[in-house]
Write a protein that holds these residues in place. Structure first.
Motif, PDB file in Angstrom:
ATOM      1  N   ARG A   7     -11.766 -10.639 -12.412  1.00 58.15           N
ATOM      2  CA  ARG A   7     -12.477 -10.355 -13.649  1.00 58.15           C
ATOM      3  C   ARG A   7     -13.885  -9.868 -13.326  1.00 58.15           C
ATOM      4  N   CYS A   8     -14.301  -8.798 -13.980  1.00 60.27           N
ATOM      5  CA  CYS A   8     -15.661  -8.278 -13.829  1.00 60.27           C
ATOM      6  C   CYS A   8     -16.640  -9.283 -14.428  1.00 60.27           C
ATOM      7  N   ILE A   9     -17.710  -9.575 -13.700  1.00 61.97           N
ATOM      8  CA  ILE A   9     -18.684 -10.547 -14.202  1.00 61.97           C
ATOM      9  C   ILE A   9     -19.531  -9.991 -15.328  1.00 61.97           C
ATOM     10  N   LYS A  13     -13.659  -7.492 -17.942  1.00 65.27           N
ATOM     11  CA  LYS A  13     -12.382  -6.798 -17.840  1.00 65.27           C
ATOM     12  C   LYS A  13     -11.556  -7.426 -16.708  1.00 65.27           C
ATOM     13  N   VAL A  14     -10.264  -7.600 -16.946  1.00 68.19           N
ATOM     14  CA  VAL A  14      -9.359  -8.143 -15.941  1.00 68.19           C
ATOM     15  C   VAL A  14      -8.562  -6.993 -15.346  1.00 68.19           C
ATOM     16  N   GLY A  15      -8.444  -6.982 -14.036  1.00 63.79           N
ATOM     17  CA  GLY A  15      -7.683  -5.938 -13.372  1.00 63.79           C
ATOM     18  C   GLY A  15      -7.329  -6.351 -11.958  1.00 63.79           C
ATOM     19  N   SER A  16      -6.632  -5.467 -11.273  1.00 64.27           N
ATOM     20  CA  SER A  16      -6.266  -5.781  -9.894  1.00 64.27           C
ATOM     21  C   SER A  16      -7.519  -5.781  -9.022  1.00 64.27           C
ATOM     22  N   LYS A  17      -7.413  -6.466  -7.927  1.00 63.94           N
ATOM     23  CA  LYS A  17      -8.540  -6.658  -7.014  1.00 63.94           C
ATOM     24  C   LYS A  17      -9.108  -5.327  -6.519  1.00 63.94           C
ATOM     25  N   ASP A  18      -8.262  -4.310  -6.401  1.00 65.30           N
ATOM     26  CA  ASP A  18      -8.678  -3.009  -5.879  1.00 65.30           C
ATOM     27  C   ASP A  18      -9.579  -2.229  -6.839  1.00 65.30           C
ATOM     28  N   GLU A  19      -9.602  -2.600  -8.106  1.00 62.45           N
ATOM     29  CA  GLU A  19     -10.390  -1.878  -9.109  1.00 62.45           C
ATOM     30  C   GLU A  19     -11.868  -2.250  -9.090  1.00 62.45           C
ATOM     31  N   PHE A  20     -12.228  -3.316  -8.395  1.00 65.52           N
ATOM     32  CA  PHE A  20     -13.583  -3.848  -8.455  1.00 65.52           C
ATOM     33  C   PHE A  20     -14.286  -3.790  -7.102  1.00 65.52           C
ATOM     34  N   TYR A  43     -16.984 -10.225  -8.615  1.00 64.99           N
ATOM     35  CA  TYR A  43     -16.438  -8.878  -8.711  1.00 64.99           C
ATOM     36  C   TYR A  43     -17.095  -8.148  -9.865  1.00 64.99           C
ATOM     37  N   ILE A  44     -17.308  -6.839  -9.671  1.00 67.98           N
ATOM     38  CA  ILE A  44     -17.950  -6.027 -10.693  1.00 67.98           C
ATOM     39  C   ILE A  44     -17.278  -4.660 -10.758  1.00 67.98           C
ATOM     40  N   CYS A  45     -17.180  -4.119 -11.964  1.00 67.15           N
ATOM     41  CA  CYS A  45     -16.594  -2.786 -12.162  1.00 67.15           C
ATOM     42  C   CYS A  45     -17.519  -1.732 -11.556  1.00 67.15           C
ATOM     43  N   PRO A  46     -16.954  -0.663 -11.012  1.00 68.94           N
ATOM     44  CA  PRO A  46     -17.794   0.429 -10.503  1.00 68.94           C
ATOM     45  C   PRO A  46     -18.234   1.354 -11.642  1.00 68.94           C
ATOM     46  N   ARG A  62     -26.216 -15.673 -10.979  1.00 70.23           N
ATOM     47  CA  ARG A  62     -25.650 -16.877 -11.591  1.00 70.23           C
ATOM     48  C   ARG A  62     -24.229 -17.132 -11.109  1.00 70.23           C
ATOM     49  N   SER A  63     -23.468 -16.071 -10.933  1.00 69.36           N
ATOM     50  CA  SER A  63     -22.091 -16.217 -10.483  1.00 69.36           C
ATOM     51  C   SER A  63     -22.004 -16.690  -9.032  1.00 69.36           C
TER      52      SER A  63
END
Length: 89
Positions: A7-9, A13-20, A43-46, A62-63
């Motif tokens: 999940r992007c902090i 958004k929830v997605g596969s590990k490769d997306e972040f 994990y963070i979205c690009p 914080r995370s």
């Protein structure tokens, strides 16, 4: 085998590990770095919006339960810019 979901902090958004992008607080040194290492991860979205929100609201810090250096945000911005230019070509 089940895919690894993350999940992007920032946008949640929830997605596969490769997306972040993965940011790690390495154990035991406590150093915060990109991609590699064993320890606490976030994990963070690009995407520009996710990166700006994470920096403005200190979501990475914080995370990870650690202070995130400004140089990490700069390297993420550079990585985002280079991936955008590659997508336009």
């Amino acid at each position: 085998m089940k895919p690894n979901y993350r999940r992007c902090i920032s946008c949640r958004k929830v997605g596969s590990k490769d997306e972040f992008w993965r940011i790690v607080r390495v154990f035991p040194s406590g150093k915060v770095q990109l991609d590699r290492g064993m320890g606490r991860s976030a994990y963070i979205c690009p995407q520009t919006s996710c990166l700006q929100a994470a920096q403005k609201k200190n979501r990475l810090g914080r995370s990870l339960h650690a202070s995130v250096p400004e140089t990490l945000y700069q390297s993420l911005s550079q990585r985002l810019a280079s991936s955008n230019t590659q997508n336009q070509i």
